[in-house]
Design an enzyme around this catalytic site. Structure first.
Site, PDB file in Angstrom:
ATOM      1  CE  LYS A  62      -3.773  -2.256   2.511  1.00  0.00           C
ATOM      2  NZ  LYS A  62      -4.409  -2.468   3.820  1.00  0.00           N
ATOM      3  CD  GLN A 106      -3.656  -4.775   6.688  1.00  0.00           C
ATOM      4  OE1 GLN A 106      -3.654  -3.805   5.955  1.00  0.00           O
ATOM      5  NE2 GLN A 106      -4.142  -5.945   6.310  1.00  0.00           N
ATOM      6  CG  ASP A 129     -10.659  -0.827   4.345  1.00  0.00           C
ATOM      7  OD1 ASP A 129     -10.155  -1.018   3.221  1.00  0.00           O
ATOM      8  OD2 ASP A 129     -10.147  -1.246   5.398  1.00  0.00           O
TER       9      ASP A 129
END
Length: 340
Positions: A62, A106, A129
């Site tokens: 990422k 995460q 997200d």
């Protein structure tokens, strides 16, 4: 098992890696434009708890993609023993940081942490997200406000279908898996593109018969090579979201990655199919970056970049991204998530 009916020509192998690279270039240009015209630099914060190898690897990917696009990265690395109170304090600090437009915690988190409580603590305006109840609710509602962010893997599936000029409107779509991460939101997205959607899961009876009716199959059920070639309608389009390890003595590491679809069998029947790895997987990270940029745009009152192009548009409040011409059909590899 019945004999598989094959198609007359090889399927298009949907190149997720190539599409992701194209989108990455588009996002880089958008970041440059935002800086030039609005003095706005999108920022993404990633919170990593502990030292899980898979999580750390994903976070590095990422960060690498964010750097290539020009997105500002904020890293919050916390020990496995961090208390839930301290973790929530870090999230709140990021909520109040004007240089951060998207926050990603995460997963999975250590067992002593309440994941739901942590995710709820992320401000909806920074939900990179797209998993907040408000974003999911707006995704599913007809005629309401558009979501500020769309779950990354489902959004990647829709991008692949659109950039390969796959007609969704009026088609029968079967989604295998009903998770909050993939199955449920991808079903909502397909419906918003006017697909007729059936969701199958671990309690569904006669799954093979239901899959046989589908023009488009999205497999995200978390079972190795679950979908067989003789399940498919000839000419179906197959999007394989699964990523599973399968023993393989010919590989140095002793295994290879496969999806939820038996690729060799299904490729003989499908008109287009994603491989594993190299299909859906590369799309997930680039769609996270797109969410971050959209959240940055929202922070100064700009409309979000859409996901869906005019070919599929019907609900005007949810126009999702102008699409380029479909990439050439070259062979590659796919990846991603699973779902029960």
């Amino acid at each position: 098992m019945t004999e598989t009916t094959t198609t007359s020509s090889p399927p298009i192998v949907i190149d997720g890696k190539g599409v992701a690279a194209t989108i990455q270039e588009e996002l880089q240009q958008e970041v440059e434009r935002l800086q030039k015209e609005h003095s706005l630099l999108p920022g993404l914060a990633v919170v990593l708890v502990g030292q899980r190898v898979d999580s750390a690897t994903y976070v590095r990917m990422k960060k690498k993609t964010a750097a290539a696009i020009g997105i500002h990265s904020v890293d919050v690395d916390l020990p496995e023993t961090v208390s839930q109170l301290d973790l929530l304090a870090h999230v709140e600090q990021l909520n109040n940081d004007p240089s951060v437009h998207g926050i990603l915690v995460q997963l999975p988190l250590p067992p002593h942490i309440d994941e739901a409580a942590v995710l709820k603590a992320i401000a909806v305006e920074k939900d990179a997200d797209g998993f907040s109840a408000l974003n999911i609710g707006n995704l599913c509602l007809r005629g309401g406000d558009p979501p500020l962010a769309v779950p990354c893997t489902p959004a990647g599936c829709i991008e692949l279908l659109q950039r390969y000029d796959v007609q969704i409107s009026g088609k029968d779509c079967v989604v295998l898996g009903r998770s909050n991460i993939v199955g449920m939101p991808v079903a909502a997205l397909l419906q918003s593109c006017n697909g007729t959607v059936t969701v199958c899961h671990s309690r569904t009876r006669n799954i093979a018969e239901k899959v046989k009716q589908a023009d488009i199959v999205v497999a995200a059920i978390g079972k190795t090579e679950f979908v067989r070639g003789d399940w498919l309608k000839p000419g179906a389009v197959v999007i394989d979201v699964g990523i599973n390890s399968k023993p393989d003595a010919t590989k140095k590491r002793g295994y290879r990655l496969v999806g939820d679809v038996h690729y060799d069998e299904c490729a003989k029947v499908a008109s287009a199919i994603t491989p594993v790895p190299g299909g859906v997987g590369p799309m997930t990270i680039v769609m996270l970056m797109k969410n971050t940029i959209n959240l940055a745009r929202n922070s100064i009152g700009l409309p979000r970049m859409p996901l869906r192009n005019s070919m599929h548009r019907n609900l005007s409040h949810r126009d999702f991204v102008s699409t380029l011409n479909p990439p050439s059909a070259t062979t590659t590899t796919t990846t991603t998530t699973t779902d029960k």
